[in-house]
Design an enzyme around this catalytic site. Structure first.
Site, PDB file in Angstrom:
ATOM      1  N   CYS A 383      33.535 -28.051   6.064  1.00 14.36           N
ATOM      2  CA  CYS A 383      34.980 -28.995   5.085  1.00 14.36           C
ATOM      3  C   CYS A 383      35.824 -29.686   6.014  1.00 14.36           C
ATOM      4  CB  CYS A 383      35.912 -27.876   4.382  1.00 14.36           C
ATOM      5  SG  CYS A 383      37.041 -28.620   3.012  1.00 14.36           S
ATOM      6  N   HIS A 513      31.886 -25.332   1.453  1.00 11.32           N
ATOM      7  CA  HIS A 513      32.108 -24.090   2.294  1.00 11.32           C
ATOM      8  C   HIS A 513      30.905 -23.058   1.761  1.00 11.32           C
ATOM      9  CE1 HIS A 513      36.464 -24.632   3.081  1.00 11.32           C
ATOM     10  NE2 HIS A 513      36.671 -25.331   2.005  1.00 11.32           N
ATOM     11  N   GLU A 515      30.358 -20.537   3.733  1.00 11.09           N
ATOM     12  CA  GLU A 515      30.515 -19.455   3.741  1.00 11.09           C
ATOM     13  C   GLU A 515      30.652 -18.691   2.465  1.00 11.09           C
ATOM     14  OE1 GLU A 515      34.526 -21.418   4.395  1.00 11.09           O
ATOM     15  OE2 GLU A 515      32.442 -21.873   4.721  1.00 11.09           O
TER      16      GLU A 515
END
Length: 539
Positions: A383, A513, A515
Site C-alpha cells: 500500500c 494489502h 497480508e
C-alpha cells in the site's frame, strides 16, 4: 439449526480470546462443520477505521470493505474462511442504528432503553450473521473483560439468547488468567473464581473454562477450579503459553475439546483432521536458519500495529524452511541519520515497508527504498510501501527531488504536476475520514512475463484495499521507459495495483494489502516470493 459458542474473558485483557475462539473454530472446521465468527467490541467507535494503531493495533479489512478488529485476522487465518461486515459489531454501530431508527419513528413513541432495545439489536446482529452465513457453528467473541461497564449490554444479550435458543444450542466458554506468585511458587485460582462469580451474578454459567497460564497447570488446580466454579472437571481446559499460536488448536485437542463441545451441543461424534496443522507446527518448530527482515515503519516495536504483516512474514518463512528474525527499523530515525538505525538496516536480508497514513517518517521510508534499489536488496512495499517505492524511483529516474505524494504536501506548496501519487477520484481533504477509503476486494489484471505473474501463476486476482491515494497515470510512460513495470492494474478503472522494478532481484510494491489473505497452511504468493528472494540472495 445453527449452534452458538460465546467466548468471554476474565481477570484481564490480552489473554488471547481471539486466538482461543479461532482455535476452537479451526477444530470444528477440521471436523467438517461450517464456521462463521463474529467479534462484539464494547467501544463507542462505529469501527476501528479511524483509531490509532497505538490504541487498537492494525485495522483488518474484509472482502466487502469492513474495517474491523485485528482478531478477525486471527479468525480468517485459523478458519480459512473469508469474513464480512457481519463479523464486526461495536457499541457505536449498535447505538447508531438504534438511535437512527428512533429518529425515524421506528419505535412508535416508546421509551428507548438498554434492555430490551439495545440488547435486542445485539441479538439481531448475532442471529442475522448466522443466518446470512448459513453456518453450522456461530463463534462469537465478546471483547473486553467481564466486569467492564461498557460490556454489560453484550453479556445481557447473550444471556437472553441462551433462554431463547436453549442450552442445547448455546455454549459458553470463559477464558481466565491463573497468575503465578513467585514468592509462593504457585498459580492462584482466586481471580478465576471471582471472574466466574461476576459472570454468574448476571445469569451466565460457563460451560467450559480455559485456564491461561505461563506455567504448567497441575491437575489439582483444575479440580479446584471445577469445584469452585461449578464446571465439570473435564471442561476445565489448560491453556498454557505455547511456542507458537498455531499450536493452540493441537494443544486444545489433547484435552478432547472438540468432542466435549459436540456432546453439549448434540453434534454427535466429531474427530478433527489435524494432519495439515501438525505439519505446519512441525515446520515451525524445526531447527532452521534465520532471515533478517527489516520492517521500516513508524510504529516500531508495536507488533499489533503490523500484526497481519508479521504473521504473513512468519508463515512465508516457515514454508521456506527459515525462521524470521524481524528487525524493527524506525523510519524517523533513518530520516535523522541515526548511525545505529542505519547499521541495523544494512544487516537486513530484505526490507518491507507496510501501509500507513500521514507524512511523519516518510522521507526515512523513501531512503530505505533507495537503499534497497541501489544495493539490490529484496524489497516488498505494501500500500503506502508501493507508493514510497514509486516516489523514490520517480525522483531518481526523472531527476526531480520534489516529486512526492499529494498526501505529504500538506501545505499544498507544490504544483500538482509533482504528485506521482494523488487522490483517488472522489477523494479530497474535505471528505469525512471514517469508512470513506477505497475499501475491500477489487480485481487486478496481471501482465504476463513479469515477476508478479510468476508468483501468482494467473492473470486475474482479487485483493483487499484500504487507501485514499493512487498512482498518477500521467507518470506511467516516463517511468516505464526508465525501467519500472506496472505488472498489475485494475481492469475497470485502470488504476495501478502492482509495480515492480526491471533488473532488480525483487522489488515489488502492491497498492493492496496481501497480508490480509495469507494463511498458515497457504502463504501469500507475494510474501512467499519475497522470502524466497531473500533466501536465495543470502546464499
Amino acid at each position: 439449526m445453527c449452534k452458538y459458542i460465546f467466548v468471554t474473558g476474565g481477570v484481564c485483557s490480552s489473554l488471547g480470546k481471539g486466538i482461543s475462539s479461532a482455535s476452537i473454530g479451526a477444530l470444528l472446521k477440521a471436523s467438517g462443520l461450517k464456521i462463521f465468527t463474529q467479534k462484539l467490541d464494547p467501544y463507542l467507535n462505529v469501527d476501528p477505521g479511524t483509531m490509532s494503531p497505538f490504541q487498537h493495533g492494525e485495522v483488518f479489512v474484509t472482502d466487502d470493505g469492513g474495517e474491523t478488529d485485528l482478531d478477525l485476522g486471527h479468525y480468517e487465518r485459523f478458519i480459512d474462511t473469508s469474513l464480512n461486515k457481519f463479523s464486526s459489531v461495536t457499541t457505536g454501530k449498535v447505538y447508531s442504528e438504534v438511535l437512527d431508527k428512533e429518529r425515524k419513528g421506528g419505535f412508535l413513541g416508546r421509551t428507548i432503553q438498554i434492555i430490551p432495545h439495545i440488547t435486542n439489536a445485539i441479538q439481531d446482529k448475532i442471529t442475522k450473521a448466522a443466518e446470512e452465513s448459513q453456518c453450522d457453528i456461530m463463534m462469537v467473541e465478546i471483547g473486553g473483560t467481564v466486569g467492564d461497564i461498557e460490556g454489560q449490554p453484550f453479556l445481557e444479550a447473550i444471556r437472553q439468547l441462551r433462554n431463547k435458543l436453549g442450552a442445547e444450542n448455546t455454549f459458553f466458554v470463559h477464558l481466565t488468567l491463573l497468575p503465578y506468585l513467585a514468592a509462593s511458587k504457585e498459580l492462584k485460582t482466586k481471580p478465576t473464581q471471582a471472574s466466574v462469580r461476576e459472570l454468574r451474578s448476571i445469569g451466565i454459567q460457563p460451560d467450559m473454562i480455559l485456564a491461561r497460564a505461563d506455567y504448567p497447570i497441575k491437575k489439582d488446580i483444575l479440580k479446584k477450579i471445577s469445584l469452585f466454579c461449578d464446571v465439570q472437571e473435564e471442561y476445565v481446559i489448560p491453556a498454557p503459553t505455547v511456542s507458537t499460536i498455531y499450536e493452540v488448536p493441537l494443544n486444545f485437542e489433547k484435552y478432547n475439546i472438540t468432542q466435549l463441545i459436540a456432546d453439549k451441543l448434540n453434534l454427535g461424534k466429531l474427530k478433527p483432521n489435524l494432519k495439515e496443522w501438525e505439519k505446519v507446527v512441525e515446520k515451525i518448530k524445526a531447527k532452521k536458519p534465520s532471515l533478517k527482515i527489516a520492517l521500516v515503519g513508524k510504529y516500531t516495536g508495536l507488533d499489533d500495529a503490523y500484526l497481519s504483516v508479521i504473521e504473513s512474514l512468519k508463515i512465508a518463512c516457515y514454508h521456506n524452511s527459515r525462521d524470521l528474525n524481524l528487525l524493527w527499523v524506525s523510519s524517523e530515525s533513518l530520516e535523522e541519520k541515526d548511525k545505529e538505525t542505519w547499521e541495523l538496516l544494512h544487516t537486513a536480508d530484505g526490507i518491507i515497508v507496510p501501509g500507513g497514513f500521514g507524512s511523519r517518517g516518510i522521507e526515512g521510508k523513501i531512503m530505505a527504498a533507495k537503499y534497497a534499489r541501489e544495493n539490490k536488496i529484496p524489497y516488498l512495499g505494501l500500500c503506502l510501501g508501493m507508493q514510497i517505492m514509486t516516489i523514490e524511483f520517480a525522483r531518481f529516474a526523472l531527476k526531480d527531488p520534489e516529486i512526492t505524494s499529494e498526501e505529504f504536501d500538506e501545505g499544498r506548496k507544490l504544483s500538482p504536476e509533482k504528485y506521482v501519487i494523488h487522490y483517488l477520484a472522489g477523494q479530497s481533504d474535505e471528505r469525512a475520514k471514517g469508512g470513506t477509503l477505497r475499501l475491500g476486494s477489487y480485481p487486478c489484471k496481471i501482465k504476463k512475463d513479469t515477476k508478479t505473474y510468476k508468483l501468482y501463476k494467473k492473470t486475474l486476482i482479487d485483493e483487499r484495499h484500504r487507501h485514499r491515494y493512487e498512482f498518477n497515470n500521467d507518470y506511467k510512460s516516463a517511468l516505464e521507459k526508465a525501467g519500472m513495470i506496472f505488472s498489475g492494474t485494475n481492469p475497470q478503472q485502470n488504476l495501478v495495483e502492482i509495480a515492480e522494478l526491471k533488473g532488480h532481484p525483487f522489488m515489488i510494491g502492491s497498492q493492496f494489502h496481501p497480508e490480509f489473505k495469507s494463511r498458515p497452511l497457504r502463504p501469500h504468493p507475494l510474501f512467499e516470493g519475497f522470502i524466497d528472494a531473500c533466501k536465495k540472495l543470502k546464499k
